[in-house]
Write a protein that holds these residues in place. Structure first.
Motif, short mmCIF file in Angstrom:
data_model
loop_
_atom_site.label_atom_id
_atom_site.label_comp_id
_atom_site.label_asym_id
_atom_site.label_seq_id
_atom_site.Cartn_x
_atom_site.Cartn_y
_atom_site.Cartn_z
N TYR A 131 26.54 -20.26 23.99
CA TYR A 131 25.24 -19.88 24.54
C TYR A 131 24.62 -20.96 25.42
O TYR A 131 24.82 -22.15 25.21
CB TYR A 131 24.25 -19.59 23.40
CG TYR A 131 24.66 -18.46 22.49
CD1 TYR A 131 24.42 -17.14 22.84
CD2 TYR A 131 25.25 -18.72 21.26
CE1 TYR A 131 24.77 -16.10 21.99
CE2 TYR A 131 25.61 -17.69 20.41
CZ TYR A 131 25.37 -16.38 20.78
OH TYR A 131 25.72 -15.36 19.94
N GLU A 132 23.80 -20.48 26.35
CA GLU A 132 22.86 -21.31 27.09
C GLU A 132 21.47 -21.10 26.46
O GLU A 132 21.09 -19.96 26.16
CB GLU A 132 22.80 -20.89 28.56
CG GLU A 132 24.15 -20.99 29.28
CD GLU A 132 24.51 -22.39 29.67
OE1 GLU A 132 25.14 -23.07 28.81
OE2 GLU A 132 24.18 -22.81 30.78
N ASP A 133 20.74 -22.19 26.26
CA ASP A 133 19.38 -22.12 25.71
C ASP A 133 18.39 -22.56 26.78
O ASP A 133 18.50 -23.69 27.29
CB ASP A 133 19.25 -23.00 24.47
CG ASP A 133 19.89 -22.37 23.26
OD1 ASP A 133 19.25 -21.51 22.64
OD2 ASP A 133 21.05 -22.72 22.94
N VAL A 134 17.46 -21.68 27.11
CA VAL A 134 16.45 -21.97 28.13
C VAL A 134 15.07 -21.98 27.47
O VAL A 134 14.70 -21.02 26.79
CB VAL A 134 16.49 -20.92 29.25
CG1 VAL A 134 15.35 -21.14 30.25
CG2 VAL A 134 17.84 -20.97 29.98
N ARG A 135 14.35 -23.06 27.69
CA ARG A 135 12.96 -23.15 27.25
C ARG A 135 12.07 -23.25 28.48
O ARG A 135 12.30 -24.11 29.35
CB ARG A 135 12.75 -24.35 26.32
CG ARG A 135 13.41 -24.16 24.95
CD ARG A 135 13.32 -25.40 24.09
NE ARG A 135 13.78 -25.13 22.72
CZ ARG A 135 15.05 -25.17 22.34
NH1 ARG A 135 16.00 -25.45 23.23
NH2 ARG A 135 15.39 -24.91 21.09
N ALA A 151 18.42 -15.66 31.19
CA ALA A 151 17.49 -16.19 30.20
C ALA A 151 16.17 -16.58 30.84
O ALA A 151 15.10 -16.38 30.26
CB ALA A 151 18.12 -17.39 29.49
N THR A 152 16.23 -17.12 32.06
CA THR A 152 15.01 -17.51 32.76
C THR A 152 14.14 -16.30 33.07
O THR A 152 12.91 -16.35 32.93
CB THR A 152 15.36 -18.26 34.05
OG1 THR A 152 16.02 -19.49 33.71
CG2 THR A 152 14.12 -18.57 34.88
N LEU A 153 14.75 -15.21 33.50
CA LEU A 153 13.97 -14.00 33.79
C LEU A 153 13.20 -13.54 32.55
O LEU A 153 12.00 -13.23 32.62
CB LEU A 153 14.90 -12.88 34.27
CG LEU A 153 15.45 -13.01 35.69
CD1 LEU A 153 16.46 -11.89 35.95
CD2 LEU A 153 14.34 -12.97 36.73
N LEU A 154 13.90 -13.48 31.41
CA LEU A 154 13.23 -13.02 30.19
C LEU A 154 12.19 -14.03 29.72
O LEU A 154 11.09 -13.65 29.30
CB LEU A 154 14.28 -12.79 29.10
CG LEU A 154 13.75 -12.29 27.75
CD1 LEU A 154 12.93 -11.01 27.91
CD2 LEU A 154 14.90 -12.08 26.77
N ALA A 155 12.51 -15.33 29.81
CA ALA A 155 11.57 -16.35 29.36
C ALA A 155 10.30 -16.35 30.20
O ALA A 155 9.18 -16.41 29.66
CB ALA A 155 12.24 -17.73 29.41
N CYS A 156 10.45 -16.27 31.52
CA CYS A 156 9.27 -16.30 32.39
C CYS A 156 8.46 -15.00 32.28
O CYS A 156 7.23 -15.03 32.32
CB CYS A 156 9.69 -16.54 33.83
SG CYS A 156 10.28 -18.23 34.13
N ASP A 157 9.15 -13.89 32.13
CA ASP A 157 8.44 -12.62 31.94
C ASP A 157 7.56 -12.70 30.69
O ASP A 157 6.42 -12.22 30.68
CB ASP A 157 9.45 -11.48 31.81
CG ASP A 157 8.80 -10.13 31.59
OD1 ASP A 157 8.05 -9.67 32.48
OD2 ASP A 157 9.00 -9.54 30.51
#
Length: 311
Positions: A45-49, A117-123
């Motif tokens: 996995y990649e983890d984006v915060r 992951a960035t799309l979901l995190a920023c949304d």
């Protein structure tokens, strides 16, 4: 009710992928190819915060050496965040911290996982609430593998790989990944495929314009049978990837000599994925490849796509 994330991070995890089947169509006038592929998301996995910020920035940590990655506006995660902000009319920015575990330029869609992951995190962070289908539309504009990193599981991809339809996969498949110490250029592998086809035009059938996934692959996935799937693994990009990186052939030989049901170059490489019969077989294969001084990781598939993680 939209949750207020200001002052803390939104954490999203997205998986890497293996192409268990990849057929590449004839080169098109625009230089691109249509493909037919069977994707499987795996437990690497990649983890984006994502943190509120006035502008857009990204930093990397994790088990993968990311010193060569660009952190400017060309970075795919930054592009994803900017695209979402533009679409939603959001005037702020975001700081992204990405823990990388999927090989860079390794044929496993690590950058695509970052973007998904960035799309979901920023949304979530911005409360834009665009909805799944609109986020998938943005994902498709970012790259062929990004929509699959968003959805995960097992799926058939057609067109450029971004037109997805779910595929039923029973149970779990055991994979051992041999990670290379170098990356691979996807455009260069495709160019080498075109050269390979030109060199052997008299000996091979012409490539289809619109390829399809073989029925026996779908049957093996539905049955959850690793032996059946091993007989069906296929990648049109494997021959050009081996031509550009001949050392991969030895990796394949070692794996298949030590219990792998089959090995395949993942996507455009250079990661090599070996299918094992069961967890014990995967462990034995991991030990054998490790003894041969290869960097190896055991993973399973299919797994979920991009999803929120509660820290």
């Amino acid at each position: 009710m939209t949750q207020n994330w200001r002052g803390k991070a939104v954490h999203v995890r997205a998986p890497g992928k293996i192409n268990v089947f990849l057929k590449v169509g004839a080169v098109m006038p625009d230089g691109y190819h249509d493909v037919a592929t069977a994707y499987q998301a795996v437990s690497l996995y990649e983890d984006v915060r994502a943190y509120d910020a006035d502008d857009f920035s990204v930093a990397f940590t994790g088990s993968i050496d990311s010193t060569g990655l660009l952190t400017d506006g060309s970075n795919l995660a930054i592009r994803a965040a900017r695209m979402l902000a533009h679409r939603a009319g959001y005037r702020g920015g975001v700081h992204l911290e990405i823990s990388k575990n999927v090989p860079i330029a390794g044929g496993m869609g690590g950058g695509s996982a970052d973007a998904a992951a960035t799309l979901l995190a920023c949304d979530t962070l911005w409360g834009t609430e665009l909805g799944r289908e609109e986020l998938l539309g943005l994902a498709a504009r970012l790259g062929a593998d990004v929509p699959f990193a968003f959805t995960g599981g097992t799926a058939i991809g057609t067109g450029r790989g971004d037109r997805l339809s779910p595929a039923l996969a029973k149970g779990q498949f055991q994979w051992v990944l041999a990670l290379a110490t170098f990356g691979s250029s996807t455009p260069e592998v495709y160019r080498e495929l075109d050269r390979h086809r030109d060199r052997h035009a008299q000996d091979i059938f012409p490539a289809q314009t619109q390829p399809t996934v073989d029925a026996d692959v779908l049957q093996a996935l539905r049955a959850g049978d690793p032996h059946m799937l091993a007989e069906s693994l296929h990648n049109d990009l494997q021959a050009p990837a081996l031509h550009l990186a001949p050392a991969l052939a030895q990796v394949l030989e070692i794996g298949e000599a030590n219990g792998a049901l089959a090995g395949i170059v993942s996507g455009s490489g250079p990661t090599v994925a070996f299918l094992a019969a069961d967890p014990d077989g995967a462990l034995e294969l991991q030990l054998a490849l490790g003894a041969a001084r290869h960097t190896v990781v055991r993973v399973t598939g299919p797994v979920h796509g991009a999803r929120l993680i509660g820290d």
